[in-house]
Design an enzyme around this catalytic site. Structure first.
Site, PDB file in Angstrom:
ATOM      1  N   LYS A 151       0.848  -1.202   0.000  1.00 36.17           N
ATOM      2  CA  LYS A 151       0.000   0.000   0.000  1.00 36.17           C
ATOM      3  C   LYS A 151       0.879   1.246   0.000  1.00 36.17           C
ATOM      4  CE  LYS A 151      -1.792   2.787   2.932  1.00 36.17           C
ATOM      5  NZ  LYS A 151      -1.828   4.029   2.131  1.00 36.17           N
ATOM      6  N   GLU A 166      10.882   0.899   9.422  1.00 31.40           N
ATOM      7  CA  GLU A 166      11.916   1.888   9.085  1.00 31.40           C
ATOM      8  C   GLU A 166      11.286   3.241   9.351  1.00 31.40           C
ATOM      9  OE1 GLU A 166      13.800   4.540   7.755  1.00 31.40           O
ATOM     10  OE2 GLU A 166      13.371   3.937   5.692  1.00 31.40           O
ATOM     11  N   CYS A 188      14.013  10.366   5.754  1.00 35.79           N
ATOM     12  CA  CYS A 188      14.153   9.922   7.146  1.00 35.79           C
ATOM     13  C   CYS A 188      15.607  10.033   7.588  1.00 35.79           C
ATOM     14  CB  CYS A 188      13.630   8.508   7.309  1.00 35.79           C
ATOM     15  SG  CYS A 188      14.258   7.372   6.090  1.00 35.79           S
ATOM     16  N   GLU A 204      11.475  15.485  14.478  1.00 34.77           N
ATOM     17  CA  GLU A 204      11.684  15.337  13.037  1.00 34.77           C
ATOM     18  C   GLU A 204      10.841  16.390  12.306  1.00 34.77           C
ATOM     19  OE1 GLU A 204      10.171  11.706  11.135  1.00 34.77           O
ATOM     20  OE2 GLU A 204      12.079  11.549  10.068  1.00 34.77           O
TER      21      GLU A 204
HETATM   22  P1  NDP Z   1       2.670   8.081   8.004  1.00 32.54           P
HETATM   23  O1  NDP Z   1       3.595   7.298   8.843  1.00 32.54           O
HETATM   24  O2  NDP Z   1       1.374   8.461   8.588  1.00 32.54           O
HETATM   25  O3  NDP Z   1       2.341   7.338   6.615  1.00 32.54           O
HETATM   26  C1  NDP Z   1       3.180   6.378   6.019  1.00 32.54           C
HETATM   27  C2  NDP Z   1       2.331   5.283   5.418  1.00 32.54           C
HETATM   28  O4  NDP Z   1       1.552   4.657   6.438  1.00 32.54           O
HETATM   29  C3  NDP Z   1       1.312   5.769   4.392  1.00 32.54           C
HETATM   30  O5  NDP Z   1       1.130   4.779   3.406  1.00 32.54           O
HETATM   31  C4  NDP Z   1       0.052   5.912   5.235  1.00 32.54           C
HETATM   32  O6  NDP Z   1      -1.113   5.871   4.460  1.00 32.54           O
HETATM   33  C5  NDP Z   1       0.166   4.706   6.125  1.00 32.54           C
HETATM   34  N1  NDP Z   1      -0.562   4.820   7.376  1.00 32.54           N
HETATM   35  C6  NDP Z   1      -0.941   5.923   8.041  1.00 32.54           C
HETATM   36  N2  NDP Z   1      -1.582   5.586   9.178  1.00 32.54           N
HETATM   37  C7  NDP Z   1      -1.616   4.241   9.229  1.00 32.54           C
HETATM   38  C8  NDP Z   1      -2.139   3.300  10.155  1.00 32.54           C
HETATM   39  N3  NDP Z   1      -2.769   3.676  11.274  1.00 32.54           N
HETATM   40  N4  NDP Z   1      -2.006   1.991   9.898  1.00 32.54           N
HETATM   41  C9  NDP Z   1      -1.371   1.579   8.781  1.00 32.54           C
HETATM   42  N5  NDP Z   1      -0.869   2.428   7.857  1.00 32.54           N
HETATM   43  C10 NDP Z   1      -0.964   3.747   8.081  1.00 32.54           C
HETATM   44  O7  NDP Z   1       3.402   9.345   7.545  1.00 32.54           O
HETATM   45  P2  NDP Z   1       2.746  10.585   6.787  1.00 32.54           P
HETATM   46  O8  NDP Z   1       2.780  10.263   5.364  1.00 32.54           O
HETATM   47  O9  NDP Z   1       1.427  10.974   7.359  1.00 32.54           O
HETATM   48  O10 NDP Z   1       3.750  11.708   7.191  1.00 32.54           O
HETATM   49  C11 NDP Z   1       3.682  12.262   8.504  1.00 32.54           C
HETATM   50  C12 NDP Z   1       5.060  12.527   9.024  1.00 32.54           C
HETATM   51  O11 NDP Z   1       5.783  11.285   9.072  1.00 32.54           O
HETATM   52  C13 NDP Z   1       5.903  13.408   8.160  1.00 32.54           C
HETATM   53  O12 NDP Z   1       5.668  14.727   8.408  1.00 32.54           O
HETATM   54  C14 NDP Z   1       7.271  12.981   8.546  1.00 32.54           C
HETATM   55  O13 NDP Z   1       7.689  13.657   9.692  1.00 32.54           O
HETATM   56  C15 NDP Z   1       7.135  11.530   8.852  1.00 32.54           C
HETATM   57  N6  NDP Z   1       7.546  10.661   7.752  1.00 32.54           N
HETATM   58  C16 NDP Z   1       8.647   9.925   7.949  1.00 32.54           C
HETATM   59  C17 NDP Z   1       9.097   9.106   6.939  1.00 32.54           C
HETATM   60  C18 NDP Z   1      10.295   8.300   7.113  1.00 32.54           C
HETATM   61  O14 NDP Z   1      10.753   7.688   6.156  1.00 32.54           O
HETATM   62  N7  NDP Z   1      10.843   8.252   8.296  1.00 32.54           N
HETATM   63  C19 NDP Z   1       8.430   9.013   5.663  1.00 32.54           C
HETATM   64  C20 NDP Z   1       7.238   9.813   5.570  1.00 32.54           C
HETATM   65  C21 NDP Z   1       6.829  10.583   6.606  1.00 32.54           C
HETATM   66  P3  NDP Z   1      -1.803   7.258   3.987  1.00 32.54           P
HETATM   67  O15 NDP Z   1      -0.820   7.925   3.135  1.00 32.54           O
HETATM   68  O16 NDP Z   1      -3.006   6.791   3.296  1.00 32.54           O
HETATM   69  O17 NDP Z   1      -2.082   8.013   5.262  1.00 32.54           O
END
Ligand code: NDP
Length: 495
Positions: free
Chosen positions: A179, A254, A288, A389
């Protein structure tokens, strides 16, 4: 600014078919450089997750039994398909994620191809061991695929993250339901189609789209999957781990980071400035492993801050589709607002804004989510901007006095993903590399993400590793087999 005009629709890929959500709903996909909706994807529900897991379960026995060398051949063909499509995929990635098209192509797509090739080759190297248990038995271990793996990825490197997840999983004989993030679903869907085109059987790679909170969490807890692999925010990782605990699923995570970039006075000054700029501003800091805490030895602090700020202003921020652009758009208006609020917070906490902080003053960029490379100087490590972050092009610059303090500051974080240190002193390089608590460390290089070298975090940056050979093992169960080779029957009770 060039934008796609017609609204395209990208269906999901389940069991080799291009399908829409059973409920018929769709979600809009926007271009971060303009905030215009240019595509739609299915907004799936739990019933779509069920059928994707079912398709993956059906494909699993055949794929698990497929000779490893055959999996290698098919994955190499998959890599070739990607190579043939580099230009169109890079453009699709740039439009969907806001990243510069030049970087979407190289390094990111080329890196993704390397990752596929690495795991294609690794598929035939995944072996068990013979174990010297006793003279009257022959004992060995088997590495067996887990089954169906649920994989959930973020928006910052949509295609690359999909490849990081899919490649080791299918190389080890698993099937996947992936997903992508709702903001960036397009290239993962295109990738699933390329997997099919390369001859990978239907149902081995399934990609579904839909909200993480509903569909992602349902996938993570689905009784039909054996493992969840997730990349994203630490808080979401925690939720997923709890969901997966009920079914005792294998989990790799990760997660976030606040990685340190340590510059010693004995470093090559120009190299350290240039590398430190790249280490934070690549992908607009939405990485990240972004080196978002810049620790600088006090004797060169002022000179370094001045040179860094001056050069930061030369980075070309602009239209992601312009090949000369070096920094593109932030993923969404909400993310841009969140980053800006951190810049305000940093100033309230007493840090000094030495460059950036605002959006570029260009009419063509006004509708998009752009932010200039931003640096907060005279910060200290206990500030929230140094601990949380930010996930944007914002670096905090902190002085230190000696090696011991540099290591202490680097480790004073809930995270432990990556880091870089700049020094010409070989002994110091090894000492600091061993003292810093991170999964990955560069010495005199800002680079990260090399196939073969583990990528992943200490502490709250995650569990497990990606990109390494060990990653393959994390997609297997380990079985011990013991064969009695004695000519005498086993009858310990003398019955
Ligand atoms: P999330 O961790 O919320 O999203 C990452 C993935 O998880 C997306 O596919 C999201 O789907 C999905 N997801 C969200 N909530 C759930 C859940 N409860 N159960 C299962 N899957 C879920 O990150 P965001 O994209 O919302 O970004 C928010 C913050 O996260 C950013 O501002 C940043 O600080 C951090 N981030 C960190 C990353 C990293 O690599 N360390 C990468 C991206 C973000 P959907 O998109 O449909 O919500």
């Amino acid at each position: 600014m060039t934008t796609a005009t017609a609204i395209a629709h990208y269906p999901m890929v389940i069991g080799g078919e291009r399908v829409d959500a059973l409920n018929g709903e769709t979600m809009d996909v926007s271009n971060p450089a303009t905030n215009e909706v240019y595509a739609t994807v299915p907004r799936s529900g739990p019933e779509d997750v069920d059928r994707a897991v079912e398709a993956a379960s059906k494909a699993f026995p055949g794929w698990a039994r497929t000779a490893a060398s055959k999996r290698t051949t098919l994955m190499l063909r998959f890599a070739e398909k990607l190579q043939e499509q580099v230009e169109s995929l890079a453009e699709a990635e740039a439009i969907n994620s806001g990243k510069p098209v030049a970087f979407a192509a190289k390094p990111e797509l080329l890196h993704s191809i390397e990752v596929l090739v690495y795991y294609a080759g690794a598929a035939t190297k995944l072996t068990g061991e013979t174990v010297p248990v006793s003279s009257h038995s022959f004992s060995y271990t088997l590495r067996e695929p887990i089954g169906v793996c649920g994989q959930i990825i973020p928006w910052n490197y949509p295609l690359m993250m999909a490849v990081w997840k899919i490649a080791p999983a299918i190389a080890a004989g698993n099937t996947v339901v992936l997903k992508p993030a709702s903001a960036t679903p397009v290239t993962a869907l295109l990738l699933a189609q390329l997997a099919l085109d390369s001859g990978i059987p239907p149902g081995v790679v399934n990609v579904i789209t839909g909200p993480g909170a509903s569909v992602g969490s349902y996938l993570a807890g689905h009784p039909g999957i054996g493992k969840v692999a997730f990349t994203g925010e630490t808080a979401t990782g925690r939720t997923i781990m709890k969901i997966a605990a009920d079914g005792m699923k294998r989990v790799t995570l990760e997660l976030g980071g606040k990685s340190a970039n340590i510059v010693f006075a004995d470093a090559n000054f120009e190299d350290a400035v240039n590398g430190s700029l790249f280490a934070i501003y690549y992908n607009s800091g939405q990485s990240c492993e972004a080196r978002s805490r810049l620790l600088i030895e006090r004797s060169i602090y002022d000179r370094f801050v001045a040179s860094f700020a001056e050069k930061a202003q030369k980075i070309r921020v602009g239209n992601p589709l312009d090949p000369s652009t070096q920094m593109g758009a932030i993923i969404s208006p909400a993310q841009l607002e969140s980053i800006k609020s951190y810049v305000d917070l940093g100033r309230q906490e007493g840090a000094e804004l030495v460059t950036g902080g605002g959006s570029p003053d260009e009419d063509a960029l006004r509708a998009g989510n752009f932010l200039l490379p931003t640096a907060l100087a005279n910060a200290h490590n206990r500030m929230r901007v140094a601990q949380e972050e930010i996930f944007g092009p914002v670096v905090v610059m902190i002085p230190f006095d000696d090696e011991e303090e540099a290591i202490r500051l680097a480790n004073d974080s809930i995270y432990g993903l990556a880091g870089t240190l700049w020094t010409q002193n070989l002994g110091r390089a090894h000492r600091v590399a061993q003292g810093v608590q991170t999964g990955l460390l560069g010495v005199n290089t800002p680079a990260t993400g090399t196939p073969g070298l583990p990528f992943g975090g200490y502490k709250q940056s995650g569990i497990g590793r990606e990109l390494a050979f060990e990653t393959l093992k994390l997609y297997t169960e380990l079985k011990g087999v013991q064969i009695n080779t004695s000519t005498r029957p086993v009858n310990p009770w003398r019955l």
